[in-house]
Design a protein around this motif. Structure first.
Motif, PDB file in Angstrom:
ATOM      1  N   THR A  28      15.655  -4.540  -5.640  1.00  0.00           N
ATOM      2  CA  THR A  28      16.182  -4.922  -6.954  1.00  0.00           C
ATOM      3  C   THR A  28      15.712  -6.321  -7.307  1.00  0.00           C
ATOM      4  N   VAL A  29      15.789  -7.240  -6.349  1.00  0.00           N
ATOM      5  CA  VAL A  29      15.328  -8.609  -6.591  1.00  0.00           C
ATOM      6  C   VAL A  29      13.830  -8.616  -6.872  1.00  0.00           C
ATOM      7  N   ARG A  30      13.064  -7.861  -6.105  1.00  0.00           N
ATOM      8  CA  ARG A  30      11.614  -7.787  -6.343  1.00  0.00           C
ATOM      9  C   ARG A  30      11.316  -7.255  -7.739  1.00  0.00           C
ATOM     10  N   PHE A  31      12.064  -6.238  -8.158  1.00  0.00           N
ATOM     11  CA  PHE A  31      11.882  -5.670  -9.494  1.00  0.00           C
ATOM     12  C   PHE A  31      12.185  -6.713 -10.568  1.00  0.00           C
ATOM     13  N   LEU A  32      13.290  -7.411 -10.422  1.00  0.00           N
ATOM     14  CA  LEU A  32      13.688  -8.395 -11.434  1.00  0.00           C
ATOM     15  C   LEU A  32      12.739  -9.586 -11.479  1.00  0.00           C
ATOM     16  N   ASN A  33      12.158  -9.961 -10.346  1.00  0.00           N
ATOM     17  CA  ASN A  33      11.256 -11.109 -10.305  1.00  0.00           C
ATOM     18  C   ASN A  33      10.000 -10.915 -11.141  1.00  0.00           C
ATOM     19  N   GLN A  34       9.609  -9.689 -11.380  1.00  0.00           N
ATOM     20  CA  GLN A  34       8.403  -9.478 -12.177  1.00  0.00           C
ATOM     21  C   GLN A  34       8.601  -9.865 -13.634  1.00  0.00           C
ATOM     22  N   PHE A  35       9.851 -10.063 -14.043  1.00  0.00           N
ATOM     23  CA  PHE A  35      10.137 -10.436 -15.422  1.00  0.00           C
ATOM     24  C   PHE A  35      10.416 -11.921 -15.593  1.00  0.00           C
ATOM     25  N   SER A  36      10.357 -12.695 -14.495  1.00  0.00           N
ATOM     26  CA  SER A  36      10.626 -14.127 -14.614  1.00  0.00           C
ATOM     27  C   SER A  36       9.401 -14.838 -15.174  1.00  0.00           C
ATOM     28  N   VAL A  37       9.647 -15.878 -15.908  1.00  0.00           N
ATOM     29  CA  VAL A  37       8.585 -16.597 -16.591  1.00  0.00           C
ATOM     30  C   VAL A  37       7.851 -17.558 -15.665  1.00  0.00           C
TER      31      VAL A  37
END
Length: 71
Positions: A28-37
């Motif tokens: 989940t963290v890996r998935f969300l990190n792809q959207f960080s600026v």
């Protein structure tokens, strides 16, 4: 048709709970990190990091690290 909307914070909580249930915390963290600026200025950092190196030196170091990883 009358549709009730939930607050975005409730939807976010529900989505995170579903992701963690299905993927686990790490994915989940890996998935969300792809959207960080991100942050910083990569161009300035890169120029400072490689200022005294030629392209041949950089490539040689990359090849050397790849080869040492295979040993």
């Amino acid at each position: 048709m009358n549709v009730q909307t939930k607050p975005l914070s409730d939807i976010t909580k529900q989505a995170l709970a579903l992701l963690m249930k299905e993927l686990g915390i790490a994915d989940t963290v890996r998935f969300l990190n792809q959207f960080s600026v991100g942050y910083g200025d990569y161009t300035k950092e890169r120029d400072a990091l490689f200022a005294d190196l030629t392209l041949d030196q950089i490539l040689s170091e990359i090849k050397s690290k790849r080869d040492s990883g295979r040993a």
